[in-house]
Design a protein around this motif. Structure first.
Motif, short mmCIF file in Angstrom:
data_model
loop_
_atom_site.label_atom_id
_atom_site.label_comp_id
_atom_site.label_asym_id
_atom_site.label_seq_id
_atom_site.Cartn_x
_atom_site.Cartn_y
_atom_site.Cartn_z
N LYS A 4 -105.24 44.82 -41.19
CA LYS A 4 -106.58 45.24 -41.62
C LYS A 4 -107.13 46.27 -40.65
CE LYS A 4 -107.36 40.93 -43.97
NZ LYS A 4 -108.07 39.68 -44.02
N TRP A 5 -108.16 46.96 -41.05
CA TRP A 5 -108.74 48.07 -40.30
C TRP A 5 -109.02 47.76 -38.84
CZ3 TRP A 5 -109.13 53.02 -40.00
CH2 TRP A 5 -110.11 53.60 -39.23
N ALA A 6 -109.65 46.67 -38.52
CA ALA A 6 -110.05 46.37 -37.14
C ALA A 6 -109.00 45.60 -36.36
CB ALA A 6 -111.37 45.60 -37.14
N ASN A 7 -107.89 45.24 -36.97
CA ASN A 7 -106.86 44.45 -36.29
C ASN A 7 -106.10 45.28 -35.26
OD1 ASN A 7 -107.64 42.62 -38.22
ND2 ASN A 7 -105.59 42.14 -38.92
N SER A 8 -105.67 44.63 -34.22
CA SER A 8 -104.85 45.27 -33.20
C SER A 8 -103.44 45.43 -33.74
CB SER A 8 -104.83 44.38 -31.95
OG SER A 8 -103.74 44.73 -31.12
N LEU A 9 -102.89 46.64 -33.63
CA LEU A 9 -101.52 46.89 -34.08
C LEU A 9 -100.54 46.03 -33.31
CD1 LEU A 9 -99.52 48.46 -35.82
CD2 LEU A 9 -99.53 50.25 -34.09
N ARG A 10 -100.72 45.96 -32.02
CA ARG A 10 -99.82 45.17 -31.17
C ARG A 10 -99.86 43.68 -31.53
NH1 ARG A 10 -99.03 46.17 -24.78
NH2 ARG A 10 -97.34 44.71 -24.54
N ALA A 11 -101.04 43.15 -31.71
CA ALA A 11 -101.18 41.73 -32.08
C ALA A 11 -100.58 41.49 -33.47
CB ALA A 11 -102.63 41.31 -32.05
N SER A 12 -100.74 42.44 -34.37
CA SER A 12 -100.18 42.30 -35.71
C SER A 12 -98.65 42.33 -35.68
CB SER A 12 -100.70 43.42 -36.62
OG SER A 12 -102.10 43.32 -36.77
N ILE A 13 -98.08 43.20 -34.85
CA ILE A 13 -96.63 43.24 -34.69
C ILE A 13 -96.13 41.91 -34.13
CG2 ILE A 13 -94.73 44.28 -33.38
CD1 ILE A 13 -96.23 46.98 -33.63
N ASP A 14 -96.81 41.40 -33.11
CA ASP A 14 -96.42 40.11 -32.52
C ASP A 14 -96.45 38.99 -33.56
OD1 ASP A 14 -96.00 41.21 -30.02
OD2 ASP A 14 -97.97 40.64 -29.24
N ALA A 15 -97.49 38.95 -34.37
CA ALA A 15 -97.60 37.91 -35.39
C ALA A 15 -96.48 38.05 -36.42
CB ALA A 15 -98.97 37.99 -36.08
N GLY A 16 -96.19 39.27 -36.81
CA GLY A 16 -95.12 39.50 -37.77
C GLY A 16 -93.77 39.10 -37.22
N LEU A 17 -93.52 39.40 -35.95
CA LEU A 17 -92.26 39.03 -35.32
C LEU A 17 -92.10 37.51 -35.24
CD1 LEU A 17 -92.09 41.64 -32.42
CD2 LEU A 17 -90.63 41.55 -34.44
N ARG A 18 -93.18 36.81 -34.93
CA ARG A 18 -93.13 35.35 -34.84
C ARG A 18 -92.78 34.73 -36.20
NH1 ARG A 18 -97.54 36.07 -31.63
NH2 ARG A 18 -98.99 35.60 -33.32
N GLN A 19 -93.29 35.32 -37.26
CA GLN A 19 -93.10 34.76 -38.60
C GLN A 19 -91.79 35.19 -39.25
OE1 GLN A 19 -96.57 35.88 -40.85
NE2 GLN A 19 -97.96 34.94 -39.40
N SER A 20 -91.13 36.19 -38.72
CA SER A 20 -89.95 36.75 -39.38
C SER A 20 -88.68 35.97 -39.05
CB SER A 20 -89.77 38.21 -38.98
OG SER A 20 -89.45 38.31 -37.61
N LYS A 21 -87.78 35.98 -39.99
CA LYS A 21 -86.45 35.41 -39.80
C LYS A 21 -85.43 36.52 -39.58
CE LYS A 21 -87.37 31.36 -42.59
NZ LYS A 21 -87.02 30.62 -43.79
N LEU A 22 -85.74 37.71 -40.08
CA LEU A 22 -84.84 38.84 -40.01
C LEU A 22 -85.66 40.12 -39.86
CD1 LEU A 22 -81.87 39.92 -40.42
CD2 LEU A 22 -82.50 40.22 -42.82
N LYS A 47 -86.34 38.28 -29.55
CA LYS A 47 -86.13 37.17 -30.49
C LYS A 47 -84.63 36.94 -30.71
CE LYS A 47 -87.75 35.35 -34.83
NZ LYS A 47 -88.82 35.39 -35.80
N GLU A 48 -83.86 38.02 -30.74
CA GLU A 48 -82.43 37.90 -30.94
C GLU A 48 -81.76 37.18 -29.77
OE1 GLU A 48 -80.22 40.90 -33.39
OE2 GLU A 48 -79.42 41.42 -31.42
N MET A 49 -82.29 37.34 -28.57
CA MET A 49 -81.74 36.66 -27.39
C MET A 49 -81.87 35.15 -27.50
SD MET A 49 -80.62 39.02 -25.29
CE MET A 49 -80.75 38.58 -23.59
#
Length: 72
Positions: A4-22, A47-49
């Motif tokens: 979303k507009w006011a969200n931090s890009l870095r925090a959003s990437i971190d959240a996406g990485l935590r939730q991803s399987k691939l 995450k791969e490590m």
């Protein structure tokens, strides 16, 4: 996940990485020129490590030398 507009890009990437399987990473000339892509790749490598193979790279209109010159 949607950033979303006011969200931090870095925090959003971190959240996406935590939730991803691939991580499907489209490696292109545009991708390697962006600063946030290094942060994203670092997260996938970390995450791969711990979780095993999670990165699926796809090369798009880019040659081996360009990928090798990309600072990872």
């Amino acid at each position: 996940m949607r950033i979303k507009w006011a969200n931090s890009l870095r925090a959003s990437i971190d959240a996406g990485l935590r939730q991803s399987k691939l991580g499907l990473v489209i490696i292109s000339r545009y991708y390697i020129k962006k600063g946030w892509t290094q942060y994203e790749l670092d997260g996938f490598f970390q995450k791969e490590m711990t979780c095993g193979k999670v990165i699926l790279p796809i090369w798009h209109n880019i040659i081996k030398e360009e990928v090798q010159n990309f600072k990872s």
